[in-house]
Scaffold this motif. Structure first.
Motif, mmCIF file in Angstrom:
data_model
loop_
_atom_site.group_PDB
_atom_site.id
_atom_site.type_symbol
_atom_site.label_atom_id
_atom_site.label_comp_id
_atom_site.label_asym_id
_atom_site.label_seq_id
_atom_site.Cartn_x
_atom_site.Cartn_y
_atom_site.Cartn_z
ATOM 1 N N ILE A 7 8.945 -30.177 48.425
ATOM 2 C CA ILE A 7 8.497 -29.538 47.184
ATOM 3 C C ILE A 7 8.915 -30.374 45.986
ATOM 4 N N ALA A 8 10.142 -30.849 45.976
ATOM 5 C CA ALA A 8 10.613 -31.693 44.875
ATOM 6 C C ALA A 8 9.834 -33.005 44.803
ATOM 7 N N ALA A 14 1.992 -33.391 41.087
ATOM 8 C CA ALA A 14 1.369 -32.264 40.401
ATOM 9 C C ALA A 14 1.266 -32.473 38.891
ATOM 10 N N VAL A 15 2.108 -33.306 38.320
ATOM 11 C CA VAL A 15 2.082 -33.552 36.869
ATOM 12 C C VAL A 15 1.611 -34.977 36.551
ATOM 13 N N ALA A 16 0.815 -35.533 37.428
ATOM 14 C CA ALA A 16 0.374 -36.922 37.284
ATOM 15 C C ALA A 16 -0.513 -37.104 36.046
ATOM 16 N N THR A 17 -0.437 -38.299 35.480
ATOM 17 C CA THR A 17 -1.299 -38.682 34.359
ATOM 18 C C THR A 17 -1.899 -40.051 34.666
ATOM 19 N N GLY A 18 -2.923 -40.408 33.928
ATOM 20 C CA GLY A 18 -3.514 -41.733 34.082
ATOM 21 C C GLY A 18 -4.723 -41.708 34.999
ATOM 22 N N LEU A 32 1.858 -28.070 46.493
ATOM 23 C CA LEU A 32 3.075 -27.480 45.937
ATOM 24 C C LEU A 32 3.043 -25.964 46.048
ATOM 25 N N GLY A 33 1.920 -25.363 45.679
ATOM 26 C CA GLY A 33 1.804 -23.903 45.782
ATOM 27 C C GLY A 33 1.895 -23.420 47.213
ATOM 28 N N GLY A 34 1.252 -24.117 48.119
ATOM 29 C CA GLY A 34 1.311 -23.736 49.528
ATOM 30 C C GLY A 34 2.704 -23.875 50.105
ATOM 31 N N MET A 35 3.391 -24.931 49.736
ATOM 32 C CA MET A 35 4.753 -25.125 50.245
ATOM 33 C C MET A 35 5.714 -24.091 49.661
ATOM 34 N N ILE A 36 5.552 -23.770 48.391
ATOM 35 C CA ILE A 36 6.417 -22.748 47.793
ATOM 36 C C ILE A 36 6.171 -21.403 48.465
#
Length: 86
Positions: A7-8, A14-18, A32-36
């Motif tokens: 998850i980390a 999940a917050v990627a840019t570019g 991330l949502g599925g793992m949480i």
């Protein structure tokens, strides 16, 4: 611990840019949502349900009066007059 580390590791995705950020964010947020969800379900909900059901069944037996007359002692495997077809 492995799921928490995974998850980390998904947070930067999940917050990627570019360039290609839309695809990375889509994959990152869904993973991330599925793992949480799976981690919370596996760590909290399943043991909690086990505890609740164990408390509900505490003191009950599956077969009435089994402690006085055990099922395994009263069942006989035939009367001996059956033919052997081997």
């Amino acid at each position: 611990m492995t799921s928490f580390a995974f998850i980390a590791g998904l947070i930067p995705l999940a917050v990627a840019t570019g360039a290609g950020a839309v695809g990375n964010r889509t994959i990152g947020t869904s993973s991330l949502g599925g793992m949480i969800f799976g981690t919370v379900f596996g760590v909290i909900l399943i043991p909690g349900l086990y505890y609740i059901f164990a408390k509900m069944i505490e003191g009950k037996s599956l077969i009435r009066n089994e402690d006085l007359d055990p099922l395994t002692e009263t069942y006989h495997y035939g009367s001996g007059d059956e033919k052997d077809y081997d």
